[in-house]
Design a protein around this motif. Structure first.
Motif, PDB file in Angstrom:
ATOM      1  N   ALA A 213       0.634  -1.242  -0.288  1.00 51.99           N
ATOM      2  CA  ALA A 213      -0.124  -0.103   0.022  1.00 51.99           C
ATOM      3  C   ALA A 213       0.818   1.814  -0.388  1.00 51.99           C
ATOM      4  N   ALA A 214       1.868   0.822   0.732  1.00 56.09           N
ATOM      5  CA  ALA A 214       2.560   2.646   0.695  1.00 56.09           C
ATOM      6  C   ALA A 214       3.561   2.417  -0.078  1.00 56.09           C
ATOM      7  N   THR A 215       3.315   1.816  -1.272  1.00 57.37           N
ATOM      8  CA  THR A 215       4.813   1.885  -1.831  1.00 57.37           C
ATOM      9  C   THR A 215       3.722   2.702  -3.429  1.00 57.37           C
ATOM     10  N   ASN A 216       2.330   1.402  -3.143  1.00 57.53           N
ATOM     11  CA  ASN A 216       1.305   1.952  -4.362  1.00 57.53           C
ATOM     12  C   ASN A 216       1.424   3.747  -3.682  1.00 57.53           C
ATOM     13  N   LEU A 217       0.741   4.376  -3.099  1.00 60.13           N
ATOM     14  CA  LEU A 217       0.262   5.713  -2.304  1.00 60.13           C
ATOM     15  C   LEU A 217       1.890   6.502  -2.925  1.00 60.13           C
ATOM     16  N   ALA A 218       2.331   6.122  -2.491  1.00 62.36           N
ATOM     17  CA  ALA A 218       4.221   6.621  -2.965  1.00 62.36           C
ATOM     18  C   ALA A 218       4.317   7.158  -4.551  1.00 62.36           C
ATOM     19  N   PHE A 219       4.303   5.966  -5.420  1.00 61.83           N
ATOM     20  CA  PHE A 219       4.189   5.808  -6.263  1.00 61.83           C
ATOM     21  C   PHE A 219       3.553   6.959  -7.297  1.00 61.83           C
ATOM     22  N   ILE A 220       2.362   6.755  -6.835  1.00 60.30           N
ATOM     23  CA  ILE A 220       0.603   8.408  -6.969  1.00 60.30           C
ATOM     24  C   ILE A 220       1.593   9.684  -7.068  1.00 60.30           C
ATOM     25  N   ALA A 221       1.658   9.255  -5.537  1.00 58.07           N
ATOM     26  CA  ALA A 221       2.233  11.154  -4.494  1.00 58.07           C
ATOM     27  C   ALA A 221       3.428  11.292  -5.667  1.00 58.07           C
ATOM     28  N   GLY A 222       4.330  10.545  -5.874  1.00 61.34           N
ATOM     29  CA  GLY A 222       5.330  10.686  -6.487  1.00 61.34           C
ATOM     30  C   GLY A 222       5.364  10.972  -7.910  1.00 61.34           C
ATOM     31  N   LEU A 223       4.428  10.156  -8.792  1.00 62.36           N
ATOM     32  CA  LEU A 223       4.409  10.809 -10.322  1.00 62.36           C
ATOM     33  C   LEU A 223       3.349  12.416 -10.172  1.00 62.36           C
ATOM     34  N   THR A 224       2.900  12.750  -9.154  1.00 62.14           N
ATOM     35  CA  THR A 224       2.068  14.150  -9.410  1.00 62.14           C
ATOM     36  C   THR A 224       2.602  14.840  -8.911  1.00 62.14           C
ATOM     37  N   PHE A 225       3.711  14.934  -7.864  1.00 67.78           N
ATOM     38  CA  PHE A 225       4.303  15.708  -7.836  1.00 67.78           C
ATOM     39  C   PHE A 225       5.275  16.180  -9.133  1.00 67.78           C
ATOM     40  N   ASN A 226       5.983  15.200  -9.634  1.00 66.27           N
ATOM     41  CA  ASN A 226       6.661  15.080 -11.143  1.00 66.27           C
ATOM     42  C   ASN A 226       5.987  15.847 -11.685  1.00 66.27           C
ATOM     43  N   LEU A 227       4.665  15.163 -12.039  1.00 67.89           N
ATOM     44  CA  LEU A 227       4.638  16.067 -13.699  1.00 67.89           C
ATOM     45  C   LEU A 227       4.293  17.877 -12.419  1.00 67.89           C
ATOM     46  N   TRP A 228       3.836  17.510 -11.868  1.00 72.50           N
ATOM     47  CA  TRP A 228       2.663  19.296 -11.226  1.00 72.50           C
ATOM     48  C   TRP A 228       4.079  19.928 -11.493  1.00 72.50           C
ATOM     49  N   HIS A 229       5.274  19.513 -11.031  1.00 72.43           N
ATOM     50  CA  HIS A 229       6.999  20.423 -11.010  1.00 72.43           C
ATOM     51  C   HIS A 229       7.131  20.559 -12.415  1.00 72.43           C
ATOM     52  N   GLN A 230       6.824  20.120 -13.374  1.00 74.04           N
ATOM     53  CA  GLN A 230       7.055  20.322 -14.492  1.00 74.04           C
ATOM     54  C   GLN A 230       5.501  21.107 -15.381  1.00 74.04           C
ATOM     55  N   GLY A 231       5.194  21.423 -14.412  1.00 72.20           N
ATOM     56  CA  GLY A 231       3.979  22.068 -15.395  1.00 72.20           C
ATOM     57  C   GLY A 231       2.779  21.970 -16.315  1.00 72.20           C
ATOM     58  N   PHE A 232       2.325  20.033 -15.515  1.00 79.40           N
ATOM     59  CA  PHE A 232       1.039  19.341 -15.782  1.00 79.40           C
ATOM     60  C   PHE A 232       0.334  19.793 -14.657  1.00 79.40           C
ATOM     61  N   THR A 233       0.091  20.670 -14.717  1.00 82.42           N
ATOM     62  CA  THR A 233      -1.491  20.498 -13.420  1.00 82.42           C
ATOM     63  C   THR A 233      -1.985  19.983 -13.799  1.00 82.42           C
ATOM     64  N   ARG A 234      -2.796  20.169 -14.812  1.00 83.70           N
ATOM     65  CA  ARG A 234      -4.198  19.009 -15.008  1.00 83.70           C
ATOM     66  C   ARG A 234      -4.217  17.820 -14.682  1.00 83.70           C
ATOM     67  N   ALA A 235      -2.867  17.509 -15.043  1.00 84.03           N
ATOM     68  CA  ALA A 235      -2.944  16.262 -14.393  1.00 84.03           C
ATOM     69  C   ALA A 235      -2.202  15.466 -13.143  1.00 84.03           C
TER      70      ALA A 235
END
Length: 346
Positions: A213-235
Motif C-alpha cells: 500500500a505504501a509503495t502504491n501511494l508513494a508512486f502516485i504521490a511521486g508521479l503527481t509531484f513530478n508532473l506538477w513540478h514540470q507544469g502538468f497541473t491538470r494531470a
C-alpha cells in the motif's frame, strides 16, 4: 520431507527412529540442523550413510526427492512397507550422487513452482510470477534467507522509486517507472519464500500488505509531484484526486479487516469478487490489481504518456472507490457478531 514425516507421525502410529540416509553420508551445517529442528521439533533425527545402514523388515524408506505427502507416509506407517527404494540401489557411488543431486534440483524447482497464488492477476501470472520465482529459487540457496529479507528488498525498491520520482525530474520518471515495476515483481518473493519454507504468518502478511500500500501511494504521490513540478497541473490535479480516493479506500478496507479481527490485508474487495465467473468482472478485477497497475503505469511513462497515466488512474480510482464503499456496506457484519473481536471462536 522431514516435516511431512513429522505430520504423518503425529497423526498415525509414528515411528521410533528417524534417519536421513544419504549416499556417502552428509554433514549438515548448523543452519540445516536448526531448520530440521524448526520443521520437526518433536523428532530425533539421525544422519547416516545410506550404504552403511542396516534395517529390518519394519523399516519404511521414504524417497526424499519425490515430495511424498504426509497422508501417503501415514498410510505406509501403519503397515510394513518399502516406499521409494526403487532406483536408489545399484550403480556406482558417483552415479548415485549425480542422480540424487539432479533430482534434488528438480524437487527444488517443483517446490518453488507451487508457491504461486490462485488469485494472481493476469500480469503477475504470466510475467511477474515466473520472474519472482526464478529469484526466489536462487535466494533460497542462501543459508538463513527468510521472507523478511525479501520484504526489506521490496521496501528498498519502493524507497528508491519514491526518491527518483520526487527528486529526479524528467529522468526520474523513467527510473521510477522501472523501480515500481521491479518492486511489483519482487513483491512476490517474500510470499514465495514463506510458502516454500513454511514460514507464513499473519504478521508477515500484514507487513507485506502495508508495504504494498505504501509503495502504491508513494508512486502516485511521486508521479503527481513530478508532473506538477514540470507544469502538468491538470494531470497533477487528477493524480491528487486519485491519490486521496486510493488512500481513503485502503484505510476503510484496513479498518474493516481490523474490526473483524481478520488478517490485516487490503484484499477484501478482490476476494469478494474472486468467485465471480463473469469475464467482464474478471477483467475489471485484474485492471485494479497492483500487478496490472504497475505494469500499465510503467509502460505509459516509458512511451511519454505520464500525464495520461495519471488521468487514467484517477478514472479507475473513482470507480474502484465507489465499488469498495458498496462492497464494504453490503458485506458489513452486525455489531453483535464481532463485539468481542473474535467471531470465529463461536
Amino acid at each position: 520431507m522431514i516435516r511431512e514425516i513429522a505430520i504423518a507421525g503425529g497423526s498415525g502410529d509414528g515411528a521410533d527412529k528417524y534417519t536421513i540416509a544419504v549416499p556417502g553420508g552428509w554433514s549438515p551445517s548448523e543452519w540445516s540442523r536448526s531448520e530440521l529442528a524448526r520443521l520437526a521439533p518433536m523428532l530425533d533425527v539421525d544422519i547416516a550413510d545410506l550404504n552403511a545402514i542396516s534395517t529390518d523388515s519394519h523399516a519404511l524408506f521414504v524417497d526424499g526427492e519425490s515430495l511424498i505427502g504426509a497422508d501417503d507416509i501415514g498410510e505406509a506407517l501403519i503397515r510394513p512397507a518399502v516406499h521409494g527404494r526403487t532406483g536408489m540401489a545399484g550403480g556406482s557411488q558417483k552415479a548415485l550422487e549425480a542422480h540424487g543431486i539432479a533430482r534434488l534440483k528438480q524437487a527444488s524447482r517443483s517446490i518453488v513452482a507451487a508457491t504461486g497464488k490462485a488469485g494472481d492477476g493476469i500480469v503477475s501470472r504470466y510475467i511477474n510470477r515466473p520472474i519472482s520465482q526464478a529469484i526466489s529459487l536462487r535466494l533460497l540457496r542462501i543459508p538463513g534467507i527468510s521472507p523478511m529479507h525479501a520484504t526489506c528488498g521490496t521496501a528498498a525498491l519502493g524507497l528508491g522509486m519514491a526518491t527518483c520520482l520526487f527528486f529526479g525530474g524528467d529522468a526520474g520518471l523513467i527510473a521510477g517507472a522501472f523501480l515500481f515495476q521491479a518492486a511489483s515483481i519482487f513483491d512476490g518473493v517474500d510470499g514465495e519464500i514463506a510458502r516454500a519454507t513454511f514460514r507464513t504468518s499473519r504478521r508477515g502478511a500484514m507487513l507485506d500488505s502495508l508495504i504494498d500500500a505504501a509503495t502504491n501511494l508513494a508512486f502516485i504521490a511521486g508521479l503527481t509531484f513530478n508532473l506538477w513540478h514540470q507544469g502538468f497541473t491538470r494531470a497533477a490535479a487528477f493524480g491528487a484526486i486519485g491519490l486521496v480516493l486510493l488512500a481513503t479506500g485502503l484505510l476503510l478496507i484496513g479498518r474493516r479487516a481490523r474490526a473483524l479481527n481478520d488478517s490485516f490485508t487490503f484484499d477484501a474487495v478482490k476476494h469478494h469478487f474472486r468467485g465471480r465467473q463473469s469475464i467482464i468482472m474478471k477483467w475489471l478485477t485484474w485492471i485494479t490489481m497492483r500487478d496490472f497497475f504497475a505494469a500499465a503505469g510503467a509502460v505509459l511513462i516509458l512511451i511519454d504518456l505520464a500525464p495520461h497515466a495519471l488521468v487514467a488512474f484517477a478514472v479507475v480510482a473513482i470507480g474502484w472507490f465507489f465499488v469498495t464503499i458498496a462492497t464494504l456496506f453490503r458485506t458489513r457484519t452486525p455489531k453483535r457478531m464481532h463485539a468481542d473481536k473474535s467471531p470465529l471462536v463461536r
